[in-house]
Design a protein around this motif. Structure first.
Motif, mmCIF file in Angstrom:
data_model
loop_
_atom_site.group_PDB
_atom_site.id
_atom_site.type_symbol
_atom_site.label_atom_id
_atom_site.label_comp_id
_atom_site.label_asym_id
_atom_site.label_seq_id
_atom_site.Cartn_x
_atom_site.Cartn_y
_atom_site.Cartn_z
ATOM 1 N N GLN A 220 20.756 -31.558 -20.498
ATOM 2 C CA GLN A 220 19.061 -31.752 -19.830
ATOM 3 C C GLN A 220 18.817 -32.511 -20.636
ATOM 4 O OE1 GLN A 220 18.055 -29.882 -17.192
ATOM 5 N NE2 GLN A 220 20.653 -29.373 -17.295
ATOM 6 N N ASN A 221 18.531 -32.663 -22.120
ATOM 7 C CA ASN A 221 18.340 -33.185 -23.003
ATOM 8 C C ASN A 221 19.155 -33.395 -24.541
ATOM 9 O OD1 ASN A 221 15.609 -35.253 -23.890
ATOM 10 N ND2 ASN A 221 14.715 -33.659 -24.992
ATOM 11 N N ALA A 222 19.054 -34.698 -25.219
ATOM 12 C CA ALA A 222 19.315 -34.660 -26.482
ATOM 13 C C ALA A 222 18.479 -35.772 -26.808
ATOM 14 C CB ALA A 222 20.653 -35.592 -26.129
ATOM 15 N N THR A 223 18.658 -35.748 -28.162
ATOM 16 C CA THR A 223 17.558 -36.129 -29.253
ATOM 17 C C THR A 223 18.750 -36.398 -30.896
ATOM 18 O OG1 THR A 223 15.538 -35.331 -28.098
ATOM 19 C CG2 THR A 223 15.774 -36.511 -30.520
ATOM 20 N N VAL A 224 18.570 -37.457 -30.692
ATOM 21 C CA VAL A 224 19.793 -37.461 -32.546
ATOM 22 C C VAL A 224 18.716 -38.271 -33.591
ATOM 23 C CG1 VAL A 224 21.563 -38.290 -33.861
ATOM 24 C CG2 VAL A 224 21.797 -37.377 -31.442
ATOM 25 N N ASP A 225 18.075 -37.743 -34.477
ATOM 26 C CA ASP A 225 16.896 -37.544 -35.261
ATOM 27 C C ASP A 225 18.233 -38.170 -36.952
ATOM 28 O OD1 ASP A 225 15.459 -38.800 -37.712
ATOM 29 O OD2 ASP A 225 14.135 -36.812 -37.113
ATOM 30 N N PHE A 226 18.043 -39.988 -36.970
ATOM 31 C CA PHE A 226 18.748 -40.388 -37.752
ATOM 32 C C PHE A 226 18.279 -39.963 -39.324
ATOM 33 C CE2 PHE A 226 19.375 -44.401 -41.328
ATOM 34 C CZ PHE A 226 20.611 -44.463 -40.901
ATOM 35 N N ASP A 227 17.538 -40.438 -39.373
ATOM 36 C CA ASP A 227 16.355 -39.879 -41.041
ATOM 37 C C ASP A 227 16.677 -38.151 -41.370
ATOM 38 O OD1 ASP A 227 14.978 -42.000 -40.971
ATOM 39 O OD2 ASP A 227 13.914 -41.593 -40.257
ATOM 40 N N LYS A 228 16.658 -37.091 -40.481
ATOM 41 C CA LYS A 228 17.198 -36.325 -40.871
ATOM 42 C C LYS A 228 18.443 -35.827 -40.705
ATOM 43 C CE LYS A 228 12.703 -34.040 -39.239
ATOM 44 N NZ LYS A 228 11.997 -33.248 -38.010
ATOM 45 N N LYS A 229 19.303 -36.765 -39.980
ATOM 46 C CA LYS A 229 20.964 -36.519 -39.628
ATOM 47 C C LYS A 229 20.794 -34.841 -38.269
ATOM 48 C CE LYS A 229 22.569 -38.865 -43.426
ATOM 49 N NZ LYS A 229 22.584 -40.033 -42.744
ATOM 50 N N GLU A 230 20.463 -35.457 -37.535
ATOM 51 C CA GLU A 230 20.216 -33.952 -37.085
ATOM 52 C C GLU A 230 19.995 -34.119 -35.226
ATOM 53 O OE1 GLU A 230 17.894 -29.933 -37.760
ATOM 54 O OE2 GLU A 230 16.420 -31.479 -36.251
ATOM 55 N N ALA A 231 20.527 -33.541 -34.539
ATOM 56 C CA ALA A 231 21.081 -33.693 -33.479
ATOM 57 C C ALA A 231 20.376 -32.882 -32.491
ATOM 58 C CB ALA A 231 21.993 -33.526 -32.742
ATOM 59 N N ILE A 232 19.278 -32.435 -31.386
ATOM 60 C CA ILE A 232 18.945 -31.385 -30.732
ATOM 61 C C ILE A 232 19.664 -31.523 -29.523
ATOM 62 C CG2 ILE A 232 16.907 -29.656 -29.950
ATOM 63 C CD1 ILE A 232 15.406 -30.645 -32.589
ATOM 64 N N VAL A 233 19.723 -30.911 -28.894
ATOM 65 C CA VAL A 233 21.186 -30.792 -27.497
ATOM 66 C C VAL A 233 20.217 -29.609 -26.926
ATOM 67 C CG1 VAL A 233 22.968 -31.256 -26.011
ATOM 68 C CG2 VAL A 233 22.773 -32.214 -28.268
ATOM 69 N N GLU A 234 19.667 -29.384 -25.701
ATOM 70 C CA GLU A 234 19.569 -28.769 -24.263
ATOM 71 C C GLU A 234 20.565 -29.175 -23.595
ATOM 72 O OE1 GLU A 234 15.693 -29.579 -23.079
ATOM 73 O OE2 GLU A 234 13.899 -29.454 -25.044
ATOM 74 N N PHE A 235 21.473 -27.756 -23.586
ATOM 75 C CA PHE A 235 22.177 -27.943 -21.865
ATOM 76 C C PHE A 235 22.306 -26.425 -21.324
ATOM 77 C CE2 PHE A 235 24.441 -25.596 -26.185
ATOM 78 C CZ PHE A 235 25.164 -25.340 -25.705
ATOM 79 N N ASP A 236 23.551 -26.663 -20.355
ATOM 80 C CA ASP A 236 23.421 -25.639 -19.165
ATOM 81 C C ASP A 236 24.390 -25.004 -19.931
ATOM 82 O OD1 ASP A 236 24.235 -23.300 -17.528
ATOM 83 O OD2 ASP A 236 23.476 -25.641 -16.008
ATOM 84 N N ALA A 237 24.480 -24.023 -20.379
ATOM 85 C CA ALA A 237 25.995 -22.893 -20.713
ATOM 86 C C ALA A 237 26.512 -23.017 -20.202
ATOM 87 C CB ALA A 237 25.137 -22.055 -21.752
ATOM 88 N N THR A 238 26.365 -23.137 -18.298
ATOM 89 C CA THR A 238 27.743 -22.750 -17.546
ATOM 90 C C THR A 238 28.375 -23.380 -17.577
ATOM 91 O OG1 THR A 238 25.676 -23.096 -15.758
ATOM 92 C CG2 THR A 238 26.454 -20.632 -16.658
#
Length: 127
Positions: free
Chosen positions: A80-98
């Motif tokens: 649904q949505n993905a954000t990758v933060d270079f400074d934090k070296k972190e990704a947050i991904v909203e997805f459908d687990a099905t």
């Protein structure tokens, strides 16, 4: 001298008009298909929404690395949505687990570039 100035100004004017993209020249069918495909992804609600947060090691820049990974994640079916933060070296991904799994997200990120550059760690999934 006047001829040279006239020639240069005509050439620059021609380049200016020829170099500008004409977005109005796209056919209505092309615009409609692009709108339909983008709306289709937005309109599909996740059956089993989950959010994965994880660290990505190996990124060396915000544009070439982080944005590329973010784009690839966003293009995945079920994301649904993905954000990758270079400074934090972190990704947050909203997805459908099905449709997607944390393992598939990890595989995609680690396969970007040469397949050896990026490593995913500290995967946390909230449902």
């Amino acid at each position: 001298m006047t001829f040279s100035k006239s020639f240069v100004s005509i050439a620059l004017t021609t380049l200016l008009f020829a170099g500008c993209k004409d977005t109005a020249s796209k056919s209505p069918a092309d615009s409609a298909s692009m709108d339909a495909s983008s709306e289709k992804k937005e309109m599909v609600a996740a059956v089993k929404p989950e959010t994965a947060t994880f660290h990505i090691e190996g990124m060396s820049c915000a544009v070439g690395c982080a944005k590329t990974i973010e784009k690839k994640l966003t293009e995945m079916n079920g994301v649904q949505n993905a954000t990758v933060d270079f400074d934090k070296k972190e990704a947050i991904v909203e997805f459908d687990a099905t449709i997607q799994t944390p393992e598939k997200l990890t595989q995609l990120v680690e396969a970007v570039a040469d397949g050896k550059t990026y490593k995913v760690s500290e995967m946390k999934v909230k449902g």
